[in-house]
Design a protein around this motif. Structure first.
Motif, mmCIF file in Angstrom:
data_model
loop_
_atom_site.group_PDB
_atom_site.id
_atom_site.type_symbol
_atom_site.label_atom_id
_atom_site.label_comp_id
_atom_site.label_asym_id
_atom_site.label_seq_id
_atom_site.Cartn_x
_atom_site.Cartn_y
_atom_site.Cartn_z
ATOM 1 N N PHE A 173 3.300 12.438 -1.102
ATOM 2 C CA PHE A 173 3.300 13.865 -0.799
ATOM 3 C C PHE A 173 4.602 14.246 -0.101
ATOM 4 C CE2 PHE A 173 2.111 17.545 1.759
ATOM 5 C CZ PHE A 173 1.535 18.324 0.782
ATOM 6 N N ALA A 174 5.014 13.413 0.841
ATOM 7 C CA ALA A 174 6.223 13.714 1.597
ATOM 8 C C ALA A 174 7.448 13.731 0.703
ATOM 9 C CB ALA A 174 6.410 12.673 2.702
ATOM 10 N N ILE A 175 7.441 12.894 -0.319
ATOM 11 C CA ILE A 175 8.613 12.838 -1.199
ATOM 12 C C ILE A 175 8.643 14.029 -2.153
ATOM 13 C CG2 ILE A 175 9.530 11.572 -3.181
ATOM 14 C CD1 ILE A 175 9.075 9.048 -1.670
ATOM 15 N N TYR A 176 7.513 14.387 -2.712
ATOM 16 C CA TYR A 176 7.529 15.398 -3.775
ATOM 17 C C TYR A 176 7.359 16.824 -3.279
ATOM 18 C CZ TYR A 176 7.602 11.601 -7.060
ATOM 19 O OH TYR A 176 7.982 10.510 -7.761
ATOM 20 N N SER A 177 6.804 16.980 -2.086
ATOM 21 C CA SER A 177 6.515 18.347 -1.655
ATOM 22 C C SER A 177 7.769 19.216 -1.473
ATOM 23 C CB SER A 177 5.670 18.343 -0.384
ATOM 24 O OG SER A 177 6.375 17.714 0.636
ATOM 25 N N PRO A 178 8.910 18.686 -0.997
ATOM 26 C CA PRO A 178 10.067 19.579 -0.868
ATOM 27 C C PRO A 178 10.461 20.230 -2.191
ATOM 28 C CG PRO A 178 10.503 17.499 0.192
ATOM 29 C CD PRO A 178 9.198 17.351 -0.486
ATOM 30 N N PHE A 179 10.168 19.604 -3.295
ATOM 31 C CA PHE A 179 10.489 20.211 -4.586
ATOM 32 C C PHE A 179 9.340 21.076 -5.100
ATOM 33 C CE2 PHE A 179 10.569 19.808 -9.287
ATOM 34 C CZ PHE A 179 11.694 20.572 -9.505
ATOM 35 N N TYR A 231 0.864 -1.165 0.000
ATOM 36 C CA TYR A 231 0.000 0.000 0.000
ATOM 37 C C TYR A 231 0.908 1.225 0.000
ATOM 38 C CZ TYR A 231 -3.478 3.288 1.600
ATOM 39 O OH TYR A 231 -4.312 4.362 1.722
ATOM 40 N N TYR A 232 0.986 1.861 -1.135
ATOM 41 C CA TYR A 232 1.859 3.021 -1.287
ATOM 42 C C TYR A 232 0.977 4.232 -1.064
ATOM 43 C CZ TYR A 232 5.068 6.148 -3.729
ATOM 44 O OH TYR A 232 5.902 7.164 -4.067
ATOM 45 N N SER A 233 1.062 4.775 0.129
ATOM 46 C CA SER A 233 0.049 5.752 0.520
ATOM 47 C C SER A 233 0.276 7.101 -0.162
ATOM 48 C CB SER A 233 0.064 5.929 2.027
ATOM 49 O OG SER A 233 1.230 6.608 2.387
ATOM 50 N N PHE A 234 -0.756 7.863 -0.199
ATOM 51 C CA PHE A 234 -0.668 9.188 -0.793
ATOM 52 C C PHE A 234 0.208 10.105 0.054
ATOM 53 C CE2 PHE A 234 -2.210 13.516 -1.408
ATOM 54 C CZ PHE A 234 -1.956 13.646 -2.757
ATOM 55 N N GLU A 235 0.159 9.922 1.364
ATOM 56 C CA GLU A 235 0.949 10.733 2.273
ATOM 57 C C GLU A 235 2.438 10.578 1.959
ATOM 58 O OE1 GLU A 235 -1.468 8.763 3.179
ATOM 59 O OE2 GLU A 235 -2.925 10.063 4.145
#
Lengths: 612, 665
Positions: A569-575, A562-566
């Motif tokens: 989000f955590a991976i891509y938001s810093p960029f 289960y690859y959660s949306f959170e």
């Protein structure tokens, strides 16, 4: 990089510079007017970046998307609802042959009227005929032959020969039930080509013949012999059809038909265990090899259409039961009552391990013979009404059965040093296996009785040396197909619910394929069933069930990744968070500025026009 | 629970006639029956410990009903044999390390039952070569379920290999794998006991008191499957299942009875009840024979004989060790039924005690009371092997296998003195996981501490190099060493590899195990030869007399590998993203910049009141941009600063860092 190196070459600043110096002379108000058109390079640039971001977003979304094979949710839904509303039915043909009756003379009824009367009666007797696996409800395909000796009448479309040729033989000699059965089989043959054809022959005897004898044979025939009235003949015929042939004599009090101890791969492993509770007292062994050859082999052959059965056996030692028994003077034996049954099985000491050879999802049925120790010998099962059980055994649905077998003499030979090693005599073993076969029949949902008492009298049920008669097997395989389709539908339902509730769960192609094939197989099973092709239906339904079980227990589902949306989000938001802010702000500013400057330019233009 | 109907008469009519055959027992000619034996061997060890070795043997004919109908043989094992076409198999669970120096290495017990720590499994399959791997994988899963152990980790092709010469010659169809870190406990013993017909309810296995077994110094539980042929007909073969449990225990010192020598020098006196806390209540009634043996080793016998001859009184009587337990050294609490003596001159002695059927009154409790301090040594392996790591750091290292000669090799020299060129063979099997990248060309051999050319001593060599994440590296050497060798050292260098972050175990910082190397000596025979061969042979005796090569295992090595910071991926992602965002933002700003206009605005504002802040900011920014732009004319310098190579350099630097970061993360 290129843009940067090009940037200083951008001729705009000098451009801007020169008109401004001009403007200094012509119009001093630089804040409200400008003489040149505002440049759009920066606007275009920032808008391009913004748009490329917007356009790129779907690609990014696509790239982080989780692969989910499309599952036919609507088809699953419609399949289970269809199975619910329109249960599976097999076509059956019933044929009633009345020999020595004259309905037209006594009642003025033709064969068609008699057929209608039987159908009516059958519907009364079998109100819940819509149950899955039954014969097609409502209008039963009943054909009637009336052979009154002098004349012979039959319903249209009936395939039986009229008049019945073997009539004389019946009354000629005294035949045993078995011979009679064979004889009927010979002269009636198999009624109907496809599907199941059942027939009841009613022979009207003389009044002096005494008791009416109703026998159900081991094929698909039954006969009633003796002096019966026309009404009774009709009701008896209907009862045999509706109760015996269609329901195998069960009235819903035995095991529910939903339970069919067949593994998802269509296999049953019959695991026989001989338990020596205390080998210090005596050690019993059995020659299971012989039993396997002579007794079990025909049964396995008979059950072939329902399940692929394998047999194995073992002898275990030091296996005491875990419930208590007490000495009873009246019966002269140790007694364990029905209340103790849940505690009889001793899972700590009885290592009836599941078969390694069976593997996967085969169903293992444990059939256990328990030999009590000298301390508790003889051991008898007491029924709730105070009687002793004749079989001295019990079953546990879906698990198996236990039989307690007491040695002939319960006296331990104290003199000998070695415990006596004995072998259960063939006669005893034979009896034991009859009980075990009865338990197997009960586990499969049949009666272990040889008598059926209905509303209009008792019926003797002839046994087959194969353990299961043909009409019983018909009922069983109907049930089996039903059970398979039902469990297929339930599993599909839970699978689709699971998949829908976890939107970011990976579903690999194989699962999608398995679900698709399973639905197809289920469709085939239904269509075969409606045309009466029995074995094919059983095979397809089994396939449907095992495929969907495969899908449900697929390792990739078992370890729900289960690859959660959170996480995403955590991976891509810093960029993306800082960058999009930059981009949007830049675009907004440039747009604002452009509008402002444009207004200035327009103002100047208007002024110019006025000036000119 | 549904009761059977009261009208119990079942209507199933089976064929009566055929069934009146006599039971199958009548054709049981011995070949056809399943048999079971149980035995226990006890042996005092020189370092005040006691070896107890349980041996259970179960045999079944490989007939048609094999794996389907069984009386004594465990059905689950039979089904495994049938399903996976197993020709031979051995599975061992071991805790602790066999002490080759003190407990001996040149006897059948140690060469069969001294096993590497953790789980060791090898199996020979009777299937076409391309199916062997699939069978192995299935087998590991089945065994894992059967014995409650993580044997299923041997499924991965990185954990098993196919050695050629070390085990029985079964070319291509043998697979070997070990799990050095598997913990062994009761959950492995209980399923193992379930395979015995009496489990631990009766017989010798009832001695297995869990606390005393598991506090032992060495504990090895083994399951060995073979197919034995009886007679010429291949169909007559039998499947033999041997289950052994070898435990080395420290007996509690029984006080009293030793008043003339200080207790420290004395061997501790012990009995079954003192080491196991239980006595034998009776045999397992299903066993064909049930025996307890007490073995007195060669070294001890020699010592006792010396002692005897020095003691005048006994010498006069002429008693020897055959006179049960009435010797100088020790006394036995129970008189043995039979004494077996080895053929050779100074030989070991075996006392046999058959166990009777259970009687409440008598319990069997064998005890030994030492009367005189004796010091002896056990027969040693021809070459005592040890293995160690060399080098430091997380980058590279070397494995060294050091073999030192012991008195056995000296004996061999003495025996073959006439022969000028006396050689003996040593087989070395070394398996390394793929992340230990061994450079096989660096293999060096030192004989008697002098470097030697490999080809002089290596007779055959089989190397299958490791493949990253696919297979482990395997090296098999057949060495021919001269008898007078003092020491031989094999040395091989390796690089430590990197694992993917997912491949690290939860306790990655502990290090990684390199499985034990196997050193075998095919020229030496570990079997014992007893004098009265004619007498009935029990499985234990035939096992002790079996001609088998001497095998020893080296230590397990623990190699520390570089372990990453496991939160690293997230850090890398976050930093990369931030750098990218910074770079992107500044680039965009730079592109949008209108230098001329800004300056104009600055000039306009120059005269105003709030210019202070701007001036400070301007100063700061000018300082930030470099000290060169100290000139008070920003209008000329600003345009040049845009073109200046410094800015380009800076931007390039940022971009370069970003790219580099992305590349290495």
């Amino acid at each position: 990089m290129e843009e940067i190196s090009n940037f200083p070459l951008n001729p705009e600043p000098p451009e801007e510079e020169s008109p401004q110096s001009q403007m200094h002379e012509s119009t001093p108000d630089r804040k409200t007017m400008r003489t040149t058109k505002p440049g759009i390079k920066r606007l275009i640039l920032s808008l391009t970046v913004l748009f490329s971001f917007i356009i790129g977003f779907p690609f990014l979304w696509k790239s982080i998307e989780i692969y989910r094979a499309p599952l036919p949710f609507d088809r699953i839904e419609s399949f289970s609802s269809q199975l619910e509303s329109d249960p599976l039915h097999f076509p059956c043909r019933f044929q009633a042959i009345f020999v020595g009756f004259d309905f037209s003379a006594s009642r003025g009824l033709g064969p068609n009227d008699v057929a209608a009367a039987i159908t009516r009666k059958m519907s009364q007797l079998n109100p819940n005929s819509s149950r899955c696996g039954n014969c097609i409800g409502g209008d039963y395909d009943v054909s009637v032959v009336i052979d009154s000796g002098s004349s012979c009448a039959q319903t249209e479309g009936s395939e039986a020969k009229c008049p019945l040729k073997c009539g004389e033989v019946v009354f000629g000699g005294k035949l045993s039930d078995e011979d009679f059965d064979e004889m009927l089989k010979r002269c009636l043959g198999n009624v109907g080509g496809g599907g199941k054809g059942y027939s009841v022959v009613v022979f009207n005897g003389d009044k002096e013949e005494g008791e009416v004898r109703a026998v159900v044979g081991k094929y698909r025939h039954a006969w009633v012999l003796g002096h019966v009235s026309e009404d009774e003949a009709v009701s008896r015929t209907a009862e045999i059809f509706a109760r015996v042939f269609m329901n195998a004599g069960s009235e819903g009090n035995s095991i529910r038909s939903e339970f069919m101890p067949v593994g998802a791969d269509g296999r049953i492993v019959l695991s026989f265990s001989l338990l020596n509770a205390e080998p210090q007292d005596w050690i019993y062994d059995w020659s299971f090899h012989e039993i396997d050859k002579t007794l079990l082999h025909p049964v396995i052959q008979a059950l072939q259409p329902i399940a692929n059965i394998t047999v194995e056996s073992q002898v275990l030692y030091y296996t005491p039961k875990s419930s208590f028994s007490y000495w009873d003077d009246i019966h002269g034996s140790h007694i364990f009552s029905t209340k103790d049954l849940p505690f009889f099985l001793n899972s700590n000491e009885w290592h009836l391990d599941t078969s390694v050879a069976a593997g996967g999802r085969s169903k293992v049925l444990q059939l256990v013979v328990y030999i009590p120790s000298a301390k508790e010998c003889p051991l008898q099962l007491e029924l709730p009404n105070g009687d002793l059980s004749k079989t001295n055994g019990f079953i546990s649905p879906m698990w198996g059965g236990v039989v307690v077998w007491n040695p002939e003499s319960c006296v331990k030979d104290l003199e000998s040093k070695d415990p006596d090693r004995r072998v259960i005599s063939p006669q005893n073993l034979q009896k034991l296996f009859e009980v075990l076969m009865g338990q197997l029949r009960q586990l499969l949902g049949l009666k272990s009785d040889n008598l059926y008492v209905g509303q209009s009298g008792a019926y003797i049920l002839l046994g087959s040396e194969r353990g299961f008669t043909e009409w019983e097997l018909d009922v069983l395989s109907g049930k089996h197909v039903c059970f398979n389709l039902h469990s297929c539908a339930t599993t599909l339902g839970s699978l689709s619910r699971l998949v829908q509730s976890l939107p970011r769960m990976i579903i690999i192609d194989e699962i999608g394929k398995q679900v698709k094939f399973s639905l197809e197989a289920a469709k085939f099973a239904q269509s075969y069933a409606s045309t009466g092709i029995y074995n094919a239906s059983a095979v397809s339904s089994r396939q449907a069930r095992s495929l969907v079980e495969d899908a449900f227990f697929h390792p990739s589902i078992m370890s729900i990744s289960y690859y959660s949306f959170e996480h995403c989000f955590a991976i891509y938001s810093p960029f993306f968070l800082p960058v999009t802010m930059h981009v949007i702000l830049a675009a907004l500013r440039e747009w604002k500025r452009y509008k402002q400057e444009n207004r200035k330019y327009l103002a100047w233009k208007a002024k110019e026009r006025i000036v000119s | 629970m549904a009761l059977l109907s009261r009208k119990g008469t079942l209507f199933l009519l089976f064929l009566f006639s055929i069934f009146l055959l006599s039971a199958s027992a009548s054709n049981g000619s011995g070949e056809e029956e399943e048999e079971f034996w149980e035995e226990l061997l006890l042996k005092p060890l020189p370092d005040r410990k006691v070896l107890s070795h349980f041996h259970f043997q179960n045999e079944a004919p490989l007939s048609d009903s094999f794996a389907r109908h069984h009386h004594l043989f465990p059905k689950s094992i039979a089904q495994l044999v049938k399903k996976f076409h197993i020709k031979a198999m051995e599975l061992s669970f071991t805790q602790g390390r066999w002490n080759y120096e003190r407990w001996g290495g040149f006897d059948p017990i140690s060469s069969h039952n001294a096993k590497p720590p953790g789980v060791e499994l090898w199996a020979v399959f009777d299937v076409p070569p391309h199916q062997v791997d699939a069978s192995w994988k299935d087998l590991t899963h089945a065994l894992s379920g059967l014995f409650c152990a993580s044997i299923n980790f041997l499924e991965s092709s990185t954990t098993y290999s196919a050695p050629k010469w070390t085990f029985q010659s079964a070319l291509g169809s043998l697979r070997y794998g070990t799990l050095p870190r598997e913990a062994v406990c009761t959950e492995n013993l209980t399923p193992w006991l379930k395979l015995l017909p009496c489990r631990d309810k009766a017989g010798l296995s009832a001695l297995m008191d869990r606390p005393s077994i598991y506090k032992s110094f060495y504990h090895s539980q083994r399951l060995h499957l073979t197919q034995a042929k009886t007679g010429a007909n291949p169909k007559n073969s039998r499947v033999v299942l041997e289950q052994t449990l070898t435990v080395v225990l420290q007996p509690n010192i029984l006080t009293g009875g030793t008043n003339y020598v200080s207790e420290a020098k004395m061997q501790p006196s012990w009995s079954l009840s003192s080491i196991f806390g239980r006595k034998i209540n009776g045999r397992c009634v299903l066993a064909k024979s049930s025996n307890v043996y007490l073995q007195v080793e060669r070294g001890l016998v020699t010592q006792l004989e010396n002692l005897q001859s020095s003691t005048a009184t006994f010498a006069a009587n002429g008693t020897n060790l055959d006179d049960f337990g009435r010797n100088v050294g020790f006394e036995l609490s129970v008189n043995p039924d039979r004494v077996l003596k080895e053929v050779e001159k100074s030989s070991s002695i075996l006392y046999e005690y058959p166990i009777k059927v259970h009687k409440d009154s008598e319990q069997f409790d064998l005890g030994i009371t030492w009367k005189h301090p004796v010091i002896w040594s056990t027969p040693h392996v021809p070459l005592y092997a040890s293995r160690f790591l060399m080098g430091s750091g997380n980058e590279r290292g070397a494995i060294a296998i050091c073999m030192k000669s012991t008195e056995s090799t000296q004996e061999l020299v003495a025996a073959n003195y006439v022969d000028q060129r006396c050689n003996f063979q040593v087989n070395v099997l070394q398996i390394v996981p793929w992340y230990i990248k061994v450079y096989y060309h660096t293999l060096q051999l030192f004989v008697d501490e002098k470097p030697q050319i490999l080809t002089d001593f290596v007779e055959r060599m089989h190397v299958s190099p490791s493949e990253d994440k696919v297979s482990p590296g395997l090296m098999e050497l057949v060495l021919k060493l001269p008898c007078e060798v003092k020491s031989a050292v094999l040395n091989i260098e390796f690089d430590k590899g990197f694992l993917h972050i997912d491949e690290y175990p939860p306790d990655a910082n502990q290090g990684f195990d390199i499985p034990s190397a196997i050193i075998s000596f095919p020229d030496f025979n570990a079997g014992l030869q007893f004098s009265d061969n004619s007498l009935s042979k029990t499985p234990m005796l035939s096992k002790l007399q079996e001609r088998s090569p001497v095998i020893s295992y080296t230590e397990v090595l623990l190699v520390p590998l570089t372990t990453p910071d496991f939160s690293m991926p997230y850090n890398v992602i976050t930093i990369t993203c931030t750098v990218f965002a910074l770079y992107f933002g500044s680039l965009l700003n730079a592109l949008r910049r209108r230098v001329g206009e800004e300056e104009r605005r600055l000039n306009d504002k120059g005269g105003k009141k709030d210019a202070l802040l701007n001036r400070v900011l301007g100063k700061l920014s000018s300082k930030f941009r470099g000290r060169s732009s100290v000139s008070s004319q920003p209008s000329s310098s600003s345009s040049s600063s845009l073109i200046s190579p410094k800015l380009i350099l800076r931007v390039l630097l940022v971009a370069g860092i970003a790219v580099a970061w992305q590349y290495y993360s």
